[in-house]
Design a protein around this motif. Structure first.
Motif, mmCIF file in Angstrom:
data_model
loop_
_atom_site.group_PDB
_atom_site.id
_atom_site.type_symbol
_atom_site.label_atom_id
_atom_site.label_comp_id
_atom_site.label_asym_id
_atom_site.label_seq_id
_atom_site.Cartn_x
_atom_site.Cartn_y
_atom_site.Cartn_z
ATOM 1 N N VAL A 1 0.841 -1.200 0.000
ATOM 2 C CA VAL A 1 0.000 0.000 0.000
ATOM 3 C C VAL A 1 0.880 1.255 0.000
ATOM 4 O O VAL A 1 0.605 2.212 -0.737
ATOM 5 N N LYS A 2 1.935 1.250 0.803
ATOM 6 C CA LYS A 2 2.839 2.408 0.847
ATOM 7 C C LYS A 2 3.542 2.640 -0.478
ATOM 8 O O LYS A 2 3.895 3.777 -0.808
ATOM 9 N N SER A 3 3.740 1.571 -1.259
ATOM 10 C CA SER A 3 4.522 1.677 -2.497
ATOM 11 C C SER A 3 3.833 2.523 -3.562
ATOM 12 O O SER A 3 4.444 2.828 -4.590
ATOM 13 N N GLU A 4 2.565 2.892 -3.349
ATOM 14 C CA GLU A 4 1.843 3.734 -4.310
ATOM 15 C C GLU A 4 1.630 5.153 -3.791
ATOM 16 O O GLU A 4 0.938 5.943 -4.435
ATOM 17 N N ARG A 5 2.212 5.482 -2.667
ATOM 18 C CA ARG A 5 1.974 6.786 -2.045
ATOM 19 C C ARG A 5 3.261 7.596 -2.001
ATOM 20 O O ARG A 5 4.278 7.120 -1.506
ATOM 21 N N ILE A 6 3.189 8.796 -2.504
ATOM 22 C CA ILE A 6 4.362 9.668 -2.552
ATOM 23 C C ILE A 6 4.591 10.304 -1.186
ATOM 24 O O ILE A 6 3.692 10.945 -0.642
ATOM 25 N N ALA A 7 5.764 10.102 -0.629
ATOM 26 C CA ALA A 7 6.254 10.770 0.586
ATOM 27 C C ALA A 7 5.837 10.167 1.923
ATOM 28 O O ALA A 7 6.645 10.157 2.845
ATOM 29 N N PRO A 8 4.607 9.671 2.152
ATOM 30 C CA PRO A 8 4.282 9.180 3.485
ATOM 31 C C PRO A 8 5.224 8.078 3.962
ATOM 32 O O PRO A 8 5.562 7.163 3.209
ATOM 33 N N VAL A 9 5.635 8.191 5.214
ATOM 34 C CA VAL A 9 6.523 7.185 5.805
ATOM 35 C C VAL A 9 5.737 6.186 6.637
ATOM 36 O O VAL A 9 6.308 5.280 7.220
ATOM 37 N N ALA A 10 4.411 6.367 6.720
ATOM 38 C CA ALA A 10 3.558 5.435 7.440
ATOM 39 C C ALA A 10 2.202 5.388 6.746
ATOM 40 O O ALA A 10 1.719 6.416 6.254
ATOM 41 N N VAL A 11 1.611 4.207 6.678
ATOM 42 C CA VAL A 11 0.270 4.104 6.098
ATOM 43 C C VAL A 11 -0.726 4.886 6.949
ATOM 44 O O VAL A 11 -1.568 5.614 6.435
ATOM 45 N N LEU A 12 -0.615 4.763 8.267
ATOM 46 C CA LEU A 12 -1.490 5.491 9.178
ATOM 47 C C LEU A 12 -0.714 6.664 9.762
ATOM 48 O O LEU A 12 0.011 6.517 10.738
ATOM 49 N N ASP A 13 -0.850 7.823 9.139
ATOM 50 C CA ASP A 13 -0.106 8.998 9.568
ATOM 51 C C ASP A 13 -0.862 9.723 10.678
ATOM 52 O O ASP A 13 -1.998 9.400 11.003
ATOM 53 N N ASN A 14 -0.213 10.710 11.256
ATOM 54 C CA ASN A 14 -0.840 11.549 12.274
ATOM 55 C C ASN A 14 -1.652 12.660 11.614
ATOM 56 O O ASN A 14 -1.397 13.055 10.478
#
Length: 517
Positions: free
Chosen positions: A269-282
């Motif tokens: 899931v993370k591999s398709e998201r630019i920049a986030p270092v966590a799937v569940l961010d703050n």
């Protein structure tokens, strides 16, 4: 499974990010942890995933999540739409609804609370966690359905329907948001369709169930339409208890996944998201704002508003429409009329799965907005052009064929046009917020004094479906045009002066972002 070799400078989205060498040693486990992005600053995935292992994982997730989510949404829609079934078996008479607009008022009060609580419910879902929040909402609307069996007048009925709207407001966005934690963008649309298809299934099954329930013996003073709400409310409450037992918030907490499967589920899931270092961010104010102030999310929400005028109009008025096509004066009983609502919904359910399935295989959504609008336009043209009852009944099939498919397509599109988990929780809630404004409009689209031809309702729906076609074409042209403009941007230059926290907050304003039509 390993990590592609990249310049280490491109991997540092957060202080302390592991080096390429460290990542290669830890493989997917490192990518699954907080503190490391799964894409470089150009939006390219740095994760190489074994396709066979991913296919096995996807089937496992499908088996554990989709059936319970679909069952919960089935009764969510049944508990909302059973008002239409109750109308033709004595609801208005028993509640002394003598005013010409009393039924429309009862139907619309549901959407007032639905709209007011839509976005707050979406934010609450992220804060509480969908694994608990979805069953809680289900329990709530099950209790409200049960309570409706005992209302004695219009005021009480309106109060219960208002409370029902509070609980149901968060269901569709919560389920859409929940699935985004588990599936890739291409897979996502079809999985959303597997629960939203329960809307036309609810129309079909609800008609069958209502006709069966109204044939049962009374329970005390409860009879006919009251029995519908009693039985369906009890079933819903039982399903909510199952939801508490089965649903899990996210891959990391799933007892039915091994550690390797948890890492793979998160990393893909993370591999398709630019920049986030966590799937569940703050939570971040900027991410919240950009989840709303997103041009594609807003136009998608506008399309869903227009589509819901038709979808919710069918939910509340299909039995009434059918009763006018096949009146009791021609020998059709209320049970016959209930049963005749079933075939159009079954036909619609097939296309509600077909179009999103094609979208999954093609990883496209916007083109199917355009395709879906055309049969709806044709169906309402038939309704307005002729008074032939057979033609009108055929038109309900044509309309139902594709109007329901825009539910999963628009919800998936809204979710796919943002990067972070926080923005996604807002985007899907915004889509539903606008969609339910359409639902509110639908409650006033078919008026008793306008029957049997319902020129106002059919004309309104023709205008709405035409606007869907035009808006969807314009949005597709704009997305392609903006993507071409973005191709000329210098990613390194634009990111050089920004702190890593600022880069994470860029969302769709990130220079490497591309719209995904």
């Amino acid at each position: 499974m390993d990590i592609k070799n990249h310049d280490p400078r491109l991997l540092s989205y957060q202080h302390g990010s592991p080096s390429v060498a460290q990542v290669e040693l830890k493989d997917l486990h490192t990518v699954a942890e907080r503190g490391f992005a799964a894409t470089d600053r150009y939006g390219t995935s740095i994760v190489v995933i074994d396709e066979d292992a991913e296919a096995r994982l996807r089937k496992k997730i499908d088996k554990m999540i989709i059936p319970i989510i679909s069952a919960l949404y089935l009764f969510c829609f049944i508990d909302r739409a059973n008002l239409g079934n109750a109308k033709i078996v004595g609801l208005q008479k028993d509640l002394n609804m003598t005013g010409i607009y009393d039924y429309n008022q009862l139907a619309s009060v549901f959407y007032i609370s639905y709209i007011l609580f839509e976005i707050p419910s979406g934010l609450a879902c992220k804060w509480i966690g969908p694994g608990w929040f979805i069953p809680f909402l289900t329990m709530g609307f099950g209790v409200m359905s049960l309570a409706f069996a005992y209302v004695q007048n219009l005021s009480q009925a309106c109060a219960v329907r208002f409370l029902l709207g509070i609980f149901e407001s968060g269901v569709m966005p919560a389920m859409t948001y929940y699935l985004s934690r588990w599936y890739r963008r291409s897979e996502f649309t079809f999985r959303v369709a597997t629960f939203i298809v329960m809307a036309p299934v609810a129309g079909a099954f609800g008609g069958l169930l209502a006709s069966a329930i109204t044939s049962l013996s009374n329970i005390g003073e409860l009879h006919t339409w009251r029995m519908i709400f009693l039985v369906e409310g009890i079933i819903t409450i039982c399903l909510s208890l199952l939801g508490f037992a089965v649903l899990t918030d996210r891959p990391e907490t799933a007892r039915w996944l091994t550690q390797d499967e948890k890492d793979l589920a998160t990393a893909r899931v993370k591999s398709e998201r630019i920049a986030p270092v966590a799937v569940l961010d703050n939570f971040s104010k900027n991410k919240l704002w950009l989840g709303f102030w997103n041009p594609v999310v807003l136009v998608t929400s506008w399309v869903f508003l227009l589509d819901n005028i038709t979808v919710q109009g069918l939910a509340f008025f299909m039995p009434t429409i059918i009763a006018n096509i096949f009146p009791s004066t021609s020998g059709y009983t209320s049970i016959h009329q209930q049963l005749l609502t079933v075939p159009p919904y079954i036909f619609g359910a097939l296309f509600t799965l077909l179009l999103p399935y094609l979208g999954w295989k093609m990883d496209k959504r916007q083109i199917f907005f355009i395709i879906a609008a055309i049969p709806v336009i044709l169906g309402f043209i038939i309704c307005l052009a002729t008074r032939n009852h057979v033609a009108h009944y055929v038109a309900t099939f044509i309309v139902a064929a594709t109007t329901f498919s825009l539910g999963p397509l628009t919800n998936a599109q809204a979710a796919c046009q943002v990067s972070s988990d926080t923005s996604r929780s807002v985007a899907v809630s915004v889509n539903m917020f606008f969609g339910n404004i359409g639902g509110l409009i639908s409650t006033w689209s078919y008026l008793d004094w306008d029957k049997p031809d319902f020129l106002i309702g059919n004309g309104l729906n023709l205008a709405a479906s035409t606007l869907i076609l035009l808006s969807s074409i314009a949005a597709l042209v704009w997305m392609n045009h903006d993507n071409k403009k973005r191709n000329g941007r210098n990613v390194d230059e634009e990111l050089r002066a920004l702190a890593e926290e600022q880069i994470e907050d860029l969302e769709w304003k990130h220079p490497a972002w591309r719209w995904k039509p």
